[in-house]
Design a protein around this motif. Structure first.
Motif, mmCIF file in Angstrom:
data_model
loop_
_atom_site.group_PDB
_atom_site.id
_atom_site.type_symbol
_atom_site.label_atom_id
_atom_site.label_comp_id
_atom_site.label_asym_id
_atom_site.label_seq_id
_atom_site.Cartn_x
_atom_site.Cartn_y
_atom_site.Cartn_z
ATOM 1 N N SER A 112 0.817 -1.225 0.000
ATOM 2 C CA SER A 112 0.000 0.000 0.000
ATOM 3 C C SER A 112 0.844 1.265 0.000
ATOM 4 O O SER A 112 0.356 2.337 -0.360
ATOM 5 N N LYS A 144 -6.533 0.920 -4.571
ATOM 6 C CA LYS A 144 -6.451 0.680 -3.132
ATOM 7 C C LYS A 144 -7.777 0.166 -2.575
ATOM 8 O O LYS A 144 -7.833 -0.305 -1.442
ATOM 9 N N LEU A 184 -5.196 0.362 8.583
ATOM 10 C CA LEU A 184 -4.584 1.342 7.684
ATOM 11 C C LEU A 184 -4.810 0.994 6.217
ATOM 12 O O LEU A 184 -4.941 1.881 5.373
ATOM 13 N N ILE A 203 -8.189 2.249 5.537
ATOM 14 C CA ILE A 203 -8.204 3.714 5.582
ATOM 15 C C ILE A 203 -7.618 4.324 4.318
ATOM 16 O O ILE A 203 -8.069 5.379 3.853
ATOM 17 N N LYS A 204 -6.631 3.661 3.718
ATOM 18 C CA LYS A 204 -6.004 4.204 2.513
ATOM 19 C C LYS A 204 -6.964 4.264 1.327
ATOM 20 O O LYS A 204 -6.692 4.940 0.344
ATOM 21 N N GLN A 230 -9.739 5.671 1.627
ATOM 22 C CA GLN A 230 -10.427 6.938 1.894
ATOM 23 C C GLN A 230 -11.945 6.799 1.748
ATOM 24 O O GLN A 230 -12.637 7.737 1.357
ATOM 25 N N ALA A 290 -6.740 8.124 12.193
ATOM 26 C CA ALA A 290 -5.925 7.871 11.000
ATOM 27 C C ALA A 290 -6.701 8.206 9.727
ATOM 28 O O ALA A 290 -6.128 8.711 8.750
ATOM 29 N N PHE A 291 -7.997 7.933 9.729
ATOM 30 C CA PHE A 291 -8.835 8.246 8.565
ATOM 31 C C PHE A 291 -8.902 9.755 8.342
ATOM 32 O O PHE A 291 -8.788 10.235 7.209
ATOM 33 N N GLU A 298 -5.575 10.863 6.955
ATOM 34 C CA GLU A 298 -5.436 10.441 5.557
ATOM 35 C C GLU A 298 -6.242 11.339 4.625
ATOM 36 O O GLU A 298 -5.813 11.644 3.506
ATOM 37 N N THR A 299 -7.408 11.780 5.089
ATOM 38 C CA THR A 299 -8.292 12.608 4.254
ATOM 39 C C THR A 299 -8.165 14.099 4.567
ATOM 40 O O THR A 299 -8.962 14.904 4.079
ATOM 41 N N CYS A 300 -7.171 14.451 5.404
ATOM 42 C CA CYS A 300 -6.866 15.855 5.719
ATOM 43 C C CYS A 300 -8.058 16.602 6.324
ATOM 44 O O CYS A 300 -8.282 17.785 6.038
ATOM 45 N N CYS A 348 0.527 8.910 12.772
ATOM 46 C CA CYS A 348 -0.694 9.735 12.738
ATOM 47 C C CYS A 348 -0.672 10.779 13.851
ATOM 48 O O CYS A 348 -1.068 11.933 13.647
#
Length: 665
Positions: free
Chosen positions: A142, A149, A189, A192-193, A195, A223-224, A227-229, A266
């Protein structure tokens, strides 16, 4: 609610891989070819393959490997796992999944390290250790530029669901089995990648069903958001992950601490964003909570957070990290509580003077104080009055010379980035001619941790941002070179950046030669990836050279070949003359005569001043046709302005030198 994924009835991980990870980005063509060969040619003997070789190493002595399928064989678990781990480390997914697929094709009795069978239920299933290992490999996949993904997320949900099912079937009654925390983190994770809120909800439901602690669900949510800011949501959920109530109610504290450490990237990224937004109080609260969990940052992470705090003047966070032993820095030499963000630079200098801070002895990490200068207006007269005020304050406080040099560096570092070269030069002239900052200017090179940003380095950087400073940089270089000044790589980078077109050929090779004669021995290193010694230019230098080559109007190939020839021959010289041990022996710089021969005695000017530059430029201009001659870069350059700057720099340095000589007399 419709299920997000379909539970596979297969007991083999390999079959799930084959079904779910069939995209070219994840399952390389090499593996697909091996499978198709076996299907197309029934008599194709697989015992000659590399996977069979590895499996033979794991066999019990009396067992034999069937040419087609693994039936009724005993394999040592640790041997196969070690092979998979090596393939993962080398990142060879084709052979990795080929081996995993191979062991999922038959009936195997797995042996522990002592040679005894490992009990598995249902029978013939792969031991859970393979689930743990596979999750590590998928996580590594990943991190590569994988397009699909979503496939990884789906498979991770299948893998996790199957894992929990096997645990439920295998460990009943009084038997207890705790899921591997790293496996759980990896699956989370991977989901989560993608998104996807849809898949996130699915894995959250699995966690809620099979785990008692809420921590993993909270950390996955964090973490999500990272990942998605979604930084506002990050700030909201972060305290929930490390609350004291969660710590007190935790029945498995050690496992929860382990989970926190696994999600450390994270946490660090979240804190970094909060630092850049000036959320000092919130960050300090989080750091205090983390300390109660006995959480510790990796040295690299704590160093990065420290650097962020320096750049953004977050002194309270530095003090908190110091107090909680997250870091150990020399900032304990003085009271950081006096240096809050709303305190002016003038007041800070006064406090530092009273606290006897010595920037020549301790790391002067307070370069971030330059941020306090950003509110000053653009007017040069305002800046001069500001310098007058600070100078008067320092005289009143009897500020020692090192702190005056420290203030000079803060000022020039800021101006070299934020203002024009003409503005900076005018201010330096005022400080030297009118305010007697000459000594401070010379002493900036002694500041610990700031030698790359001392006064003259700042002049190089500022000049590189202007359009008409080629002769100016030559003058600056030649005058400083007369007095044995130690040029940094960034000084030469600044000179290379002003090379804009074909007219700068001679100037470029003059700078390139001096860069290599000064620093080329520092570019020789041991490359762990290729496992051999190599010589290469720093990335920024390479980019500057590429930028100049791409701007040429004529002789592009000729100059490109010449640069490559120079770098190749210099690199070969260092490899051939490398020391026996880099730890015990220093790398010797290339011989001057050798380097001159590489550059070409007739092609290169090893001495250059404003007159020589003008002659070279005129000559190069004539070599080009009028149609190719005029470019935007030519229009921006003004030789008269350049000469004016050059004269001012020459006068300034001559004055500084003469005053220094008079003082010695």
């Amino acid at each position: 609610m419709m299920p997000v994924f379909k539970r596979s009835s297969s007991t083999h991980i390999a079959r799930l891989i084959k079904e779910s990870l069939s995209t070219p980005e994840i399952l390389p063509p090499l593996l697909e070819q091996k499978v198709s060969l076996h299907k197309r040619f029934p008599n194709y003997k697989r015992t000659n393959s590399i996977t069979d070789k590895w499996l033979k190493e794991a066999l019990k002595r009396k067992d034999k490997l069937n040419e087609d399928k693994l039936r009724n064989v005993n394999l040592r678990l640790h041997v196969v796992l070690t092979t998979l781990q090596k393939l993962r480390t080398a990142y060879n997914p084709a052979l990795y999944f080929a081996l995993l697929n191979r062991i999922g094709t038959g009936h195997i009795t797995w042996l522990n390290i002592t040679g005894r069978p490992i009990d598995t239920f249902p029978s013939n299933r792969l031991p859970l250790e393979f689930y743990h290992e596979l999750s590590n490999m998928l996580y590594k996949v990943s991190l590569q530029p994988v397009k699909d993904k979503t496939a990884l997320a789906k498979f991770s949900l299948q893998l996790l669901d199957r894992y929990f099912l096997l645990i439920a079937e295998s460990f009943t009654g009084e038997q207890k089995f705790r899921a591997n925390t790293k496996f759980l983190r990896n699956c989370a994770l991977l989901v989560i990648k993608s998104q996807s809120n849809y898949y996130l909800d699915a894995i959250q439901r699995l966690f809620a069903k099979h785990l008692k602690s809420q921590l993993l669900a909270n950390l996955s949510q964090l973490a999500f958001y990272v990942e998605t800011c979604q930084w506002t949501s990050v700030v909201e959920i972060l305290p929930l992950c490390i609350s004291e109530s969660a710590l007190e109610s935790s029945k498995e504290r050690e496992r929860d601490i382990q989970l926190l450490e696994l999600f450390s990237p994270c946490l660090v990224k979240s804190l970094g964003v909060m630092i850049t937004q000036g959320m000092e109080n919130e960050v300090c609260l989080i750091l205090r909570s983390l300390s109660k969990w006995n959480f510790r940052f990796h040295q690299h992470d704590s160093s990065n957070l420290m650097q962020l705090c320096k750049r953004h003047s977050c002194f309270e966070i530095i003090a908190t990290m110091n107090k909680l032993s997250f870091i150990t820095v020399s900032s304990k030499q003085f009271d950081l509580d006096k240096l809050q963000s709303d305190v002016s630079l003038k007041k800070c200098m006064s406090d530092l003077s009273k606290d006897n801070f010595e920037p020549f002895k301790h790391d002067s990490f307070l370069q971030s104080l330059s941020l306090k200068l950003s509110d000053l207006p653009l007017s040069l007269s305002v800046w001069k009055r500001y310098i007058d005020d600070v100078d008067q304050q320092m005289r009143t406080d009897s500020t020692p010379p090192p702190l005056r040099a420290f203030f000079t560096t803060i000022l020039l570092s800021h101006i070299s980035v934020q203002k024009s070269f003409d503005f900076m030069l005018s201010l330096v002239e005022y400080m030297v001619y009118e305010k007697n900052f000459r000594k401070s200017l010379l002493q900036t090179k002694n500041l610990v941790g700031s030698r790359e940003n001392s006064s003259f380095h700042c002049l190089f950087h500022a000049a590189s941002q202007a359009n008409s400073t080629k002769v100016t940089l030559l003058t600056l270089f030649n005058k400083l070179n007369e007095h044995g000044y130690q040029f940094s790589v960034h000084d030469f980078l600044s000179m290379l950046k002003v090379c804009k077109n074909y007219s700068d050929c001679d100037f470029f090779y003059f700078v390139f030669y001096n860069l290599l004669i000064t620093h080329s021995h520092r570019f020789f290193l041991f490359d762990e990836f290729s496992d051999k010694f190599t010589w290469r230019l720093p990335i920024q230098i390479g980019n500057a050279i590429s930028g100049w080559l791409s701007s040429l109007q004529i002789d592009i190939q000729e100059n490109t070949d010449r640069v490559l020839q120079i770098t190749d021959e210099v690199g070969e010289w260092y490899v051939e003359n490398k020391p026996v041990s880099l730890e015990k022996q220093a790398v010797q710089p290339i011989n001057v005569l050798k380097l001159r021969r590489i550059f070409g005695e007739r092609k290169t000017l090893f001495q250059m001043d404003s007159e020589i530059y003008q002659e070279c430029k005129t000559k190069k201009d004539k070599e080009m046709e009028k149609g190719a001659l005029f470019t935007q870069n030519d229009m921006e350059y003004n030789f008269a302005v350049d000469l004016s700057y050059s004269k001012r720099v020459q006068n300034l340095l001559s004055y500084v030198t003469s005053q220094q000589m008079q003082q010695k007399e």
